[in-house]
Design an enzyme around this catalytic site. Sequence first.
Site, mmCIF file in Angstrom:
data_model
loop_
_atom_site.group_PDB
_atom_site.id
_atom_site.type_symbol
_atom_site.label_atom_id
_atom_site.label_comp_id
_atom_site.label_asym_id
_atom_site.label_seq_id
_atom_site.Cartn_x
_atom_site.Cartn_y
_atom_site.Cartn_z
ATOM 1 N N LYS A 1 0.600 -0.502 0.079
ATOM 2 C CA LYS A 1 -0.061 -0.222 0.321
ATOM 3 C C LYS A 1 0.585 1.338 -0.195
ATOM 4 C CE LYS A 1 -3.175 2.072 2.650
ATOM 5 N NZ LYS A 1 -4.945 2.601 3.707
ATOM 6 N N LYS B 1 -1.885 -1.773 -3.854
ATOM 7 C CA LYS B 1 -2.637 -0.459 -3.668
ATOM 8 C C LYS B 1 -2.354 0.670 -3.529
ATOM 9 C CE LYS B 1 -5.941 1.966 -0.554
ATOM 10 N NZ LYS B 1 -6.334 2.454 1.002
HETATM 11 C C1 PBG Z 1 -7.366 3.484 5.684
HETATM 12 C C2 PBG Z 1 -7.632 3.334 4.243
HETATM 13 C C3 PBG Z 1 -7.592 4.192 3.128
HETATM 14 C C4 PBG Z 1 -8.060 4.121 2.536
HETATM 15 C C5 PBG Z 1 -8.441 2.433 2.454
HETATM 16 N N1 PBG Z 1 -8.193 2.267 3.491
HETATM 17 C C6 PBG Z 1 -7.002 4.930 2.811
HETATM 18 C C7 PBG Z 1 -5.642 5.642 3.974
HETATM 19 O O1 PBG Z 1 -4.683 5.218 3.752
HETATM 20 O O2 PBG Z 1 -5.309 7.296 4.003
HETATM 21 C C8 PBG Z 1 -7.788 4.389 0.487
HETATM 22 C C9 PBG Z 1 -9.179 3.813 -0.064
HETATM 23 C C10 PBG Z 1 -9.367 4.964 -1.816
HETATM 24 O O3 PBG Z 1 -8.849 5.548 -1.443
HETATM 25 O O4 PBG Z 1 -10.721 3.799 -2.490
HETATM 26 N N2 PBG Z 1 -6.182 3.245 5.842
#
Ligand code: PBG
Length: 325
Positions: A196, A249
């Site tokens: 991520k 992601k």
């Molecule tokens: C929580 C999380 C996030 C997303 C999914 N889980 C936000 C982040 O890490 O700031 C992003 C999902 C999206 O942008 O569609 N940590």
Amino acid sequence: MSFPITRPRRLRRNALMRSFIQETRLSPKNFVYPLFVCPGSGVKHEISSMPGNYHFSIDRVGEECREVAGLGIPAVLLFGIPEAKDETGSGAYGESSIVAQAVRAIRKVVGDDLLIICDVCLCEYTSHGHCGVIKEGAVDNDPTLELLARASVSYAQAGADIVAPSDMMDGRVRAIREALDSHSLTDTAILAYSAKYASVFYGPFREAADSAPQFGDRRSYQMDPSNQREALREIALDVEEGADIVMVKPALPYLDIINRARQEFDVPLAAYQVSGEFSMIMAAARLGWMDRERAMIESLTSIRRAGADVILTYFAKDAARLLGC
Ligand code: PBG
């Protein structure tokens, strides 16, 4: 053999021929639809940065899930908007957390017709907006693990099929697996947000989940967009710790990562087409600069072609309708 013997255009002559030799096929069965649950009753409130996506109260989310299942989409991913936030994000793991309530409500409506995946993270629930607890101004890894594990156990006990840690703390997959197993929740699977990245493309989501960090940023735990090898290392660690499914992601800006992961790991691979990827297409379509349906299908097809088995996407319902089930 080359031209004039070989003519690749022969196989592009008409739609039937093109579809006959299509290498990548998109199906609603590949999709997961993300949903936001909030307190209150009778709420279905559109998220302005993500047109066509809503905050649903518990009493309304079941009917939405029935519609999702009816479209042939196998799974939803739940995010919670808590009543109140605090330093340690207790709304994520308390007895009656919003997500645990939602899981029970959804299960009543859909039975076993839909997989329920719960995002596990603290950022929607902490007053400071970070994904872990804070000590001396920094996100403290190890004490966060126990809280993530508690949240996971509570969602699994409520009936979630899969928990999906998105916090990027080190060691969280093992901590969650051990906690689940020690509560006899050995059948609950873990979908790890393994690679991520610290991405600007989460912008619209932070409005949806009211989860923007109140100080600093997420770069001390999410990955640097410059790095490819590090993603493979993160995935390897999560697989070793017990992840059943791994994820990359965002998706479209990281197709190289998806492709490498597909080649190097024989576990199911998911990719998250995040809020910014979705909203960019929606915005361009609203301006009349791009065709929404074609942009949606082309981006999803590319993510599949790169190697993702599963795609988490805000387009899931629209794409399923277009593809037919
Ligand atoms: C929580 C999380 C996030 C997303 C999914 N889980 C936000 C982040 O890490 O700031 C992003 C999902 C999206 O942008 O569609 N940590």
